[in-house]
Design an enzyme around this catalytic site. Sequence first.
Site, PDB file in Angstrom:
ATOM      1  N   SER A 125     -27.181 -61.021 -19.349  1.00  0.00           N
ATOM      2  CA  SER A 125     -27.953 -59.986 -20.052  1.00  0.00           C
ATOM      3  C   SER A 125     -26.990 -59.209 -20.932  1.00  0.00           C
ATOM      4  O   SER A 125     -25.771 -59.217 -20.688  1.00  0.00           O
ATOM      5  CB  SER A 125     -28.571 -59.027 -19.017  1.00  0.00           C
ATOM      6  OG  SER A 125     -29.053 -57.853 -19.634  1.00  0.00           O
ATOM      7  N   TYR A 138     -27.939 -53.973 -11.107  1.00  0.00           N
ATOM      8  CA  TYR A 138     -28.180 -54.989 -12.144  1.00  0.00           C
ATOM      9  C   TYR A 138     -26.985 -55.083 -13.094  1.00  0.00           C
ATOM     10  O   TYR A 138     -26.480 -56.169 -13.381  1.00  0.00           O
ATOM     11  CB  TYR A 138     -29.458 -54.609 -12.903  1.00  0.00           C
ATOM     12  CG  TYR A 138     -29.971 -55.635 -13.875  1.00  0.00           C
ATOM     13  CD1 TYR A 138     -30.860 -56.624 -13.466  1.00  0.00           C
ATOM     14  CD2 TYR A 138     -29.598 -55.610 -15.221  1.00  0.00           C
ATOM     15  CE1 TYR A 138     -31.349 -57.561 -14.364  1.00  0.00           C
ATOM     16  CE2 TYR A 138     -30.081 -56.540 -16.127  1.00  0.00           C
ATOM     17  CZ  TYR A 138     -30.963 -57.510 -15.694  1.00  0.00           C
ATOM     18  OH  TYR A 138     -31.443 -58.437 -16.589  1.00  0.00           O
TER      19      TYR A 138
HETATM   20  N1  LIG Z   1     -36.824 -59.997 -19.522  1.00  0.00           N
HETATM   21  C1  LIG Z   1     -35.743 -59.446 -20.071  1.00  0.00           C
HETATM   22  O1  LIG Z   1     -35.832 -58.535 -20.894  1.00  0.00           O
HETATM   23  C2  LIG Z   1     -34.364 -59.965 -19.720  1.00  0.00           C
HETATM   24  C3  LIG Z   1     -33.289 -59.601 -20.554  1.00  0.00           C
HETATM   25  C4  LIG Z   1     -32.008 -60.075 -20.250  1.00  0.00           C
HETATM   26  C5  LIG Z   1     -31.814 -60.876 -19.151  1.00  0.00           C
HETATM   27  N2  LIG Z   1     -32.863 -61.202 -18.352  1.00  0.00           N
HETATM   28  C6  LIG Z   1     -32.601 -62.053 -17.194  1.00  0.00           C
HETATM   29  O2  LIG Z   1     -33.329 -63.247 -17.314  1.00  0.00           O
HETATM   30  C7  LIG Z   1     -33.604 -63.771 -16.009  1.00  0.00           C
HETATM   31  C8  LIG Z   1     -35.095 -64.091 -15.896  1.00  0.00           C
HETATM   32  O3  LIG Z   1     -35.824 -62.877 -16.033  1.00  0.00           O
HETATM   33  P1  LIG Z   1     -37.367 -62.825 -16.523  1.00  0.00           P
HETATM   34  O4  LIG Z   1     -37.471 -61.663 -17.436  1.00  0.00           O
HETATM   35  O5  LIG Z   1     -37.818 -64.165 -16.969  1.00  0.00           O
HETATM   36  O6  LIG Z   1     -38.064 -62.354 -15.175  1.00  0.00           O
HETATM   37  P2  LIG Z   1     -39.353 -62.911 -14.405  1.00  0.00           P
HETATM   38  O7  LIG Z   1     -39.671 -61.856 -13.387  1.00  0.00           O
HETATM   39  O8  LIG Z   1     -40.415 -63.309 -15.374  1.00  0.00           O
HETATM   40  O9  LIG Z   1     -38.779 -64.229 -13.692  1.00  0.00           O
HETATM   41  C9  LIG Z   1     -37.802 -64.162 -12.676  1.00  0.00           C
HETATM   42  C10 LIG Z   1     -38.066 -65.249 -11.656  1.00  0.00           C
HETATM   43  O10 LIG Z   1     -37.083 -65.140 -10.607  1.00  0.00           O
HETATM   44  C11 LIG Z   1     -37.724 -65.422  -9.385  1.00  0.00           C
HETATM   45  N3  LIG Z   1     -37.050 -64.876  -8.224  1.00  0.00           N
HETATM   46  C12 LIG Z   1     -37.016 -63.570  -7.828  1.00  0.00           C
HETATM   47  N4  LIG Z   1     -36.393 -63.467  -6.634  1.00  0.00           N
HETATM   48  C13 LIG Z   1     -36.034 -64.739  -6.271  1.00  0.00           C
HETATM   49  C14 LIG Z   1     -35.389 -65.282  -5.127  1.00  0.00           C
HETATM   50  N5  LIG Z   1     -34.992 -64.488  -4.099  1.00  0.00           N
HETATM   51  N6  LIG Z   1     -35.183 -66.617  -5.067  1.00  0.00           N
HETATM   52  C15 LIG Z   1     -35.605 -67.424  -6.084  1.00  0.00           C
HETATM   53  N7  LIG Z   1     -36.224 -66.963  -7.189  1.00  0.00           N
HETATM   54  C16 LIG Z   1     -36.453 -65.639  -7.274  1.00  0.00           C
HETATM   55  C17 LIG Z   1     -39.111 -64.770  -9.539  1.00  0.00           C
HETATM   56  O11 LIG Z   1     -40.025 -65.290  -8.583  1.00  0.00           O
HETATM   57  C18 LIG Z   1     -39.452 -65.094 -10.982  1.00  0.00           C
HETATM   58  O12 LIG Z   1     -40.205 -66.290 -11.091  1.00  0.00           O
HETATM   59  C19 LIG Z   1     -33.121 -62.708 -15.011  1.00  0.00           C
HETATM   60  O13 LIG Z   1     -31.842 -63.055 -14.508  1.00  0.00           O
HETATM   61  C20 LIG Z   1     -33.039 -61.456 -15.861  1.00  0.00           C
HETATM   62  O14 LIG Z   1     -32.099 -60.533 -15.355  1.00  0.00           O
HETATM   63  C21 LIG Z   1     -34.151 -60.770 -18.612  1.00  0.00           C
END
Ligand SMILES: NC(=O)c1ccc[n+]([C@@H]2O[C@H](COP(=O)([O-])OP(=O)(O)OC[C@H]3O[C@@H](n4cnc5c(N)ncnc54)[C@H](O)[C@@H]3O)[C@@H](O)[C@H]2O)c1
Length: 243
Positions: A125, A138
């Site tokens: 991120s 985080y």
């Molecule tokens: N959405 C944003 O703005 C953003 C920005 C930068 C980075 N990220 C990173 O991208 C990645 C995905 O995020 P997203 O926005 O798609 O979120 P999301 O909530 O849509 O997806 C995250 C997934 O991780 C799974 N998960 C949670 N706990 C878990 C566990 N204990 N074991 C296995 N799976 C588990 C959830 O079930 C979910 O399907 C994350 O690492 C997040 O930090 C997101």
Amino acid sequence: MSDERRVALVSGAASGIGAAIAARLSRDGWDVLSVDVQGDVDVRSDLTTRAGNRDAVNAAEERFGRLDAVIANAGFQHVAPIEEFPEDRWDAIVALLLTSPFLLARYAWPHLVRSGSGRFVAIASVHGLVASPYKAAYVSAKHGVIGLVKTLALEGAEHGISATAVCPAYVRTPLIESQIADQAKAHGLPEERVLEEVILASQPVKRLIEPDEVASAVAYLLSPDGRAFTGAPLIMDQGWSAR
Ligand SMILES: NC(=O)c1ccc[n+]([C@@H]2O[C@H](COP(=O)([O-])OP(=O)(O)OC[C@H]3O[C@@H](n4cnc5c(N)ncnc54)[C@H](O)[C@@H]3O)[C@@H](O)[C@H]2O)c1
């Protein structure tokens, strides 16, 4: 891609960015093993546990007999001031955002070496590079995972393995969409203004990144053209860290 099928493990593949990556890699001809703690995936696994990470890698071996790429993407957020930050949430965030990528790399390593052009990608991120208040766990875990991929890049170089952390700013996923609705209610503002004035306040470019844009970056990193990207974060933060 050569005639040989290549296999990618994608964690957190039931939703958001992980689902977009899994779909894109499948379209590009990869065999994908989708892993998540919930949802419609190949392997249901809690990646905050050692057994969960080991089971995921073993499933790739059992199903496809090889593993060429790991995309460590699963994650969640917790927002609280430091003196109130729940200690169990700290442990869970560090377990999922930092320890799971370590364990996936550790267990997948012999397969990545055998692959000859293994790839390890962590979805980190912009919070791996800069901080925001109230996100202690985080921000710490995302900074940590960038250190992990640097180490993997050094150890992987002689085996043709590259390791990279993709660092997006805000991406349009269920995680962010629910925050927009909540903040609109809390601030008494329409959702467009919450997006621009609250959520995207730190970004010069006032729009959300789409999950498919992150998936395209990962597809590029996994392609033969992406092999020079190792040991350094790939930043797609819409100008955030330029400030
Ligand atoms: N959405 C944003 O703005 C953003 C920005 C930068 C980075 N990220 C990173 O991208 C990645 C995905 O995020 P997203 O926005 O798609 O979120 P999301 O909530 O849509 O997806 C995250 C997934 O991780 C799974 N998960 C949670 N706990 C878990 C566990 N204990 N074991 C296995 N799976 C588990 C959830 O079930 C979910 O399907 C994350 O690492 C997040 O930090 C997101």
